[in-house]
Design a protein around this motif. Structure first.
Motif, short mmCIF file in Angstrom:
data_model
loop_
_atom_site.label_atom_id
_atom_site.label_comp_id
_atom_site.label_asym_id
_atom_site.label_seq_id
_atom_site.Cartn_x
_atom_site.Cartn_y
_atom_site.Cartn_z
N ASN A 136 0.81 -1.20 0.00
CA ASN A 136 0.00 0.00 0.00
C ASN A 136 0.85 1.27 0.00
OD1 ASN A 136 0.91 -0.05 2.61
ND2 ASN A 136 -1.10 0.13 3.57
N LYS A 137 2.16 1.14 0.00
CA LYS A 137 3.06 2.29 -0.03
C LYS A 137 4.06 2.15 -1.17
CE LYS A 137 1.88 4.79 3.57
NZ LYS A 137 1.45 6.16 3.41
N THR A 195 9.90 2.15 -6.32
CA THR A 195 9.60 0.81 -5.80
C THR A 195 8.34 0.83 -4.97
OG1 THR A 195 10.43 -1.10 -4.56
CG2 THR A 195 11.05 1.06 -3.72
N SER A 196 7.58 -0.23 -5.04
CA SER A 196 6.53 -0.47 -4.07
C SER A 196 7.21 -1.03 -2.83
CB SER A 196 5.51 -1.48 -4.60
OG SER A 196 4.81 -0.94 -5.69
N VAL A 197 6.63 -0.80 -1.67
CA VAL A 197 7.23 -1.25 -0.42
C VAL A 197 6.39 -2.38 0.16
CG1 VAL A 197 7.98 -0.58 1.88
CG2 VAL A 197 8.14 1.07 0.00
N LYS A 198 7.00 -3.56 0.25
CA LYS A 198 6.33 -4.73 0.83
C LYS A 198 6.80 -4.88 2.27
CE LYS A 198 6.71 -6.91 -3.65
NZ LYS A 198 7.86 -6.30 -4.28
N GLY A 222 11.06 -3.12 5.30
CA GLY A 222 10.33 -3.77 4.23
C GLY A 222 11.30 -4.01 3.09
N PHE A 223 10.77 -4.40 1.94
CA PHE A 223 11.63 -4.64 0.79
C PHE A 223 10.89 -4.32 -0.50
CE2 PHE A 223 9.50 -8.67 1.56
CZ PHE A 223 9.13 -9.09 0.29
N VAL A 242 12.83 -11.70 -1.43
CA VAL A 242 12.34 -12.47 -0.27
C VAL A 242 13.53 -13.06 0.50
CG1 VAL A 242 10.95 -14.42 0.50
CG2 VAL A 242 10.04 -12.84 -1.22
N PRO A 243 14.50 -13.69 -0.17
CA PRO A 243 15.68 -14.14 0.58
C PRO A 243 16.43 -12.99 1.25
CG PRO A 243 15.60 -15.25 -1.54
CD PRO A 243 14.52 -14.20 -1.55
#
Length: 155
Positions: free
Chosen positions: A63-64, A74-77, A86-87, A126-127
């Motif tokens: 959402n950011k 970049t989207s922030v997960k 986050g990443f 993810v890693p």
């Protein structure tokens, strides 16, 4: 080293979404050209925006986003809503990134954002997140911060 570049932005204006870069390693050409301020506050310096992710973007798991003008960076997960990290992946590159906020962000809001670039790791975010969570990137992050240059900010 997995992490290659570091940028730290802080809020210096009345804007709640603009972060001016006050420290960086200055080695990431995309940021050095894309984030440059051409008018208003801190001309010649670097800044980015931390905003709500527009609904029209395909990715729904976030959402950011970090942007500059009309460019998505970049989207922030954030898999862990309690974590201050986050990443994401840098748009139109093969690079991944880790994005951190001030540790007290849940109390005072986000006033500082750090971005660590991992060149060539777009498909390994993810890693990267797992390594971060396990503390295995702490030394690399510390080394990049030590090698960072303080950026002057002008009115």
């Amino acid at each position: 080293m997995i992490l290659t570049d570091y940028y730290k932005g802080v809020i210096l204006t009345d804007s709640k979404c603009r972060f001016d870069v006050v420290e960086c390693t200055e080695g990431y050409e995309l940021f050095e050209s894309l984030l440059i301020n051409k008018r208003k506050f801190n001309v010649g310096g670097l800044s980015f925006n931390f905003v709500d992710r527009p609904d029209r973007w395909k990715q729904k798991a976030t959402n950011k986003a970090i942007t500059k003008g009309t460019s998505n960076i970049t989207s922030v997960k954030r898999p862990d809503p309690i974590s201050h990290f986050g990443f994401g992946d840098i748009a139109n590159t093969n690079d991944g990134c880790l994005i951190g906020y001030n540790k007290d962000f849940q109390k005072i809001g986000i006033v500082e954002i750090v971005i660590f670039i991992a060149r060539g790791c777009r498909n390994d975010t993810v890693p990267l997140w797992e390594l971060l969570k396990d503390g295995e990137l702490d030394d690399e992050m510390a080394k990049l911060k030590l090698g960072a240059v303080t950026k002057s900010v002008t009115n």
